[in-house]
Design an enzyme around this catalytic site. Structure first.
Site: not given
Length: 263
Positions: A125-126, A143
């Site tokens: 994520h991200d 992440g």
């Protein structure tokens, strides 16, 4: 679902709210969810899953069993709207996983153009991945990792959360990276990864001439081999940057980081 001449296998499950471009191919037993957009001439293999919100550009090739746009593996995620954005002409091989962003992490995982993600690689994520990168088998981003253009991650590389990998860096097989890697630097496995000079061969292949490469080598020596303090190294980089755009880019990377440099 909107599709212009799309070749969708009869066993595929495509949500009516998904939007497919011209000449998109979808393989057997693949699932494409709502709020997914797929650009023209993208090919998706068998047994894939693509969850939205996800935007995928043109002429990508996603091979079988890839899982794209899944929820972030983050305990703080509470179902908020978060996205995955993938550019054009990427190759995504078997069993690759790419997650959407998180609400408190910017909300978007973003991948650029012309990248290769080999089997079993993971983008969490991200993360932000640039263009023309190669992730070899089982390379993994935690992440919030940022990866610049023309970066190569060798097999079984692991990048710690919030780290940055500068453009043209090369991370050797099995290295675990827990700090920022400046542009042009080569990292080798030694327990955790350690800097081992610059990525000379990669720079040569991309058209860097001897003058540019020599300036980058001097910058590397100033940063890692001068024996002084961190501020002393930065002062030397500032002097070298006056005559080299590449060194200026490296200096900007060093001075903008929130995490320590990999050492």
């Amino acid at each position: 679902m909107s599709a212009g001449g799309a070749g969708i296998h009869p066993t595929a499950a495509v949500d009516p709210a998904a939007r497919l471009g011209v000449d998109v191919e979808v393989g057997a037993f693949t699932y494409i969810g709502a709020d997914v957009e797929i650009g023209d001439r993208t090919r998706i293999g068998a047994h894939c899953s693509i969850h939205g919100p996800t935007r995928i550009g043109r002429e990508n090739h996603i091979h079988g069993h890839a899982a794209i746009g899944g929820e972030p593996q983050d305990k703080k995620f509470a179902g908020e709207r978060v996205e995955l954005v993938i550019g054009d002409r990427n190759t995504i091989r078997e069993f690759v996983t790419v997650n959407r962003g998180t609400g408190d992490g910017g909300g978007v995982t973003r991948i650029g153009d012309d990248n290769w993600f080999l089997a079993y690689t993971h983008v969490a994520h991200d993360c932000v991945v640039g263009n023309h990168c190669v992730f070899s088998n089982n390379a993994t981003l935690a992440g919030h990792v940022e990866v610049g253009d023309h970066v190569i991650l060798s097999g079984f590389v692991g990048i710690h959360q919030f780290c940055r990998i500068g453009m043209h860096a090369f991370i050797g097989m099995g290295a675990f990276v827990n700090g920022d890697v400046p542009p042009f630097v080569m990292v080798a496995q030694d327990g955790y990864g350690r800097p081992r000079g610059i990525n000379s061969e990669g720079l040569k292949r991309r058209g860097f001439d001897a003058t540019r490469t020599a300036a980058i080598k001097r910058a590397y020596r100033a940063l890692y081999m001068s024996g002084g303090s961190s501020e002393d190294a930065r002062e030397k980089l500032r002097a070298l940057a006056a005559d080299s755009e590449d060194v200026r880019h490296l200096l900007e990377f060093v001075e903008s980081g929130q995490r320590p440099l990999l050492r």
